[in-house]
Design a protein around this motif. Structure first.
Motif, short mmCIF file in Angstrom:
data_model
loop_
_atom_site.label_atom_id
_atom_site.label_comp_id
_atom_site.label_asym_id
_atom_site.label_seq_id
_atom_site.Cartn_x
_atom_site.Cartn_y
_atom_site.Cartn_z
N ALA A 44 30.41 -13.52 11.47
CA ALA A 44 29.80 -13.99 10.23
C ALA A 44 28.40 -13.44 10.02
CB ALA A 44 29.75 -15.52 10.22
N SER A 45 27.78 -12.94 11.08
CA SER A 45 26.41 -12.43 10.93
C SER A 45 26.42 -11.09 10.21
CB SER A 45 25.74 -12.31 12.29
OG SER A 45 26.40 -11.32 13.05
N GLU A 46 25.31 -10.77 9.58
CA GLU A 46 25.21 -9.55 8.79
C GLU A 46 25.16 -8.30 9.68
OE1 GLU A 46 25.37 -9.57 5.54
OE2 GLU A 46 25.52 -11.75 5.50
N THR A 47 24.37 -8.36 10.72
CA THR A 47 24.21 -7.18 11.57
C THR A 47 24.67 -7.49 12.97
OG1 THR A 47 21.96 -7.82 12.16
CG2 THR A 47 22.24 -6.38 10.24
N TRP A 48 25.25 -6.50 13.56
CA TRP A 48 25.69 -6.62 14.94
C TRP A 48 24.71 -5.88 15.81
CZ3 TRP A 48 31.06 -7.24 17.11
CH2 TRP A 48 31.79 -8.14 16.36
N GLY A 49 24.24 -6.55 16.84
CA GLY A 49 23.37 -5.88 17.79
C GLY A 49 24.20 -5.11 18.81
N VAL A 50 23.52 -4.33 19.61
CA VAL A 50 24.20 -3.54 20.63
C VAL A 50 24.86 -4.47 21.65
CG1 VAL A 50 23.85 -1.84 22.46
CG2 VAL A 50 22.62 -1.62 20.31
N GLY A 51 24.19 -5.57 21.98
CA GLY A 51 24.75 -6.52 22.96
C GLY A 51 26.02 -7.17 22.46
N ALA A 52 26.04 -7.53 21.16
CA ALA A 52 27.23 -8.15 20.59
C ALA A 52 28.40 -7.18 20.56
CB ALA A 52 26.94 -8.68 19.20
N MET A 78 33.44 -19.84 23.90
CA MET A 78 33.58 -18.40 23.89
C MET A 78 34.07 -17.93 22.52
SD MET A 78 35.82 -16.02 26.42
CE MET A 78 37.42 -16.14 25.70
N LEU A 79 35.11 -18.58 22.01
CA LEU A 79 35.64 -18.17 20.71
C LEU A 79 34.64 -18.43 19.59
CD1 LEU A 79 39.35 -19.31 20.92
CD2 LEU A 79 38.47 -16.99 20.95
N LEU A 80 33.93 -19.55 19.70
CA LEU A 80 32.95 -19.85 18.66
C LEU A 80 31.83 -18.83 18.64
CD1 LEU A 80 32.73 -23.74 18.97
CD2 LEU A 80 33.90 -22.39 17.24
N THR A 81 31.45 -18.34 19.82
CA THR A 81 30.41 -17.31 19.89
C THR A 81 30.90 -16.03 19.23
OG1 THR A 81 29.66 -18.27 21.96
CG2 THR A 81 28.91 -16.05 21.45
N ILE A 82 32.13 -15.65 19.51
CA ILE A 82 32.68 -14.43 18.92
C ILE A 82 32.80 -14.57 17.41
CG2 ILE A 82 34.71 -12.94 18.80
CD1 ILE A 82 35.13 -13.54 21.77
N PHE A 83 33.33 -15.72 16.96
CA PHE A 83 33.50 -15.91 15.52
C PHE A 83 32.15 -16.00 14.80
CE2 PHE A 83 37.80 -17.92 16.48
CZ PHE A 83 38.44 -16.70 16.37
N SER A 84 31.15 -16.54 15.46
CA SER A 84 29.84 -16.62 14.81
C SER A 84 29.22 -15.24 14.67
CB SER A 84 28.91 -17.55 15.58
OG SER A 84 28.59 -16.98 16.83
N THR A 85 29.54 -14.31 15.58
CA THR A 85 29.00 -12.96 15.43
C THR A 85 29.69 -12.21 14.30
OG1 THR A 85 30.53 -12.12 17.11
CG2 THR A 85 28.33 -12.75 17.85
N LEU A 98 28.81 -4.52 22.51
CA LEU A 98 29.19 -4.24 23.89
C LEU A 98 29.95 -5.42 24.50
CD1 LEU A 98 28.96 -2.23 26.25
CD2 LEU A 98 26.87 -3.41 26.92
N GLY A 99 29.48 -6.63 24.28
CA GLY A 99 30.14 -7.81 24.83
C GLY A 99 31.52 -8.03 24.25
N THR A 100 31.65 -7.90 22.94
CA THR A 100 32.95 -8.06 22.30
C THR A 100 33.91 -6.97 22.73
OG1 THR A 100 31.86 -9.07 20.40
CG2 THR A 100 34.13 -8.32 20.09
N GLY A 101 33.43 -5.76 22.82
CA GLY A 101 34.28 -4.66 23.28
C GLY A 101 34.72 -4.84 24.72
N LEU A 102 33.81 -5.30 25.57
CA LEU A 102 34.15 -5.54 26.96
C LEU A 102 35.17 -6.66 27.09
CD1 LEU A 102 33.43 -4.73 29.88
CD2 LEU A 102 31.71 -6.53 29.85
N LEU A 103 35.00 -7.73 26.33
CA LEU A 103 35.96 -8.84 26.35
C LEU A 103 37.33 -8.40 25.86
CD1 LEU A 103 36.41 -11.91 26.76
CD2 LEU A 103 35.86 -12.15 24.35
#
Length: 129
Positions: A10-18, A1-8, A20-25
């Motif tokens: 590092a990415s250049e663009t955040w999608g709506v799903g990322a 779970m943490l690796l998924t959040i930290f990998s997002t 929404l998911g991070t905000g929900l978490l």
């Protein structure tokens, strides 16, 4: 779970799903921290710490052994369960059903007491004889 959040992060663009998911978490963790059920966070953090320990054991096994990834995970899980097994055995041996020494000790204690006999001090002198 943490690796998924930290990998997002590092990415250049955040999608709506990322987003929404991070905000929900973050919202769920904040709601738990502010509620009377904040003890549930300890289960969350304990689970993360446990899985990090399993991952550390897995990486050590991958470095030292020639087993496959799947077998390394199985062995890592088995190694991580050894303290639990030791604790359960320790607790089980303390009860009289399992431990012979505890059973014998309780029998010796029970033999010292005789039912319906008054208990007096050593210097007791009866009034009437």
């Amino acid at each position: 779970m943490l690796l998924t959040i930290f990998s997002t992060f590092a990415s250049e663009t955040w999608g709506v799903g990322a987003i929404l998911g991070t905000g929900l978490l973050m919202g769920v963790v904040l709601a738990l921290a502010l509620s009377s059920q904040r003890w549930l966070l300890w289960y969350l953090f304990g689970g993360m710490a446990y899985w990090l320990a399993v991952e550390a054991i897995h990486s050590l096994l991958s470095y030292w052994s020639v087993l496959s990834e799947w077998h390394n995970y199985v062995v890592a899980m088995g190694i991580s369960w050894l303290p639990l097994i030791g604790w359960v055995l320790y607790r089980a041996l303390r009860y009289e059903d399992v431990s012979r020494t505890v059973h014998q000790q309780r029998e010796r204690q029970a033999a010292r007491y005789i039912e319906h006999t008054p208990v007096y001090d050593d210097d007791y002198q009866p009034r009437f004889q």
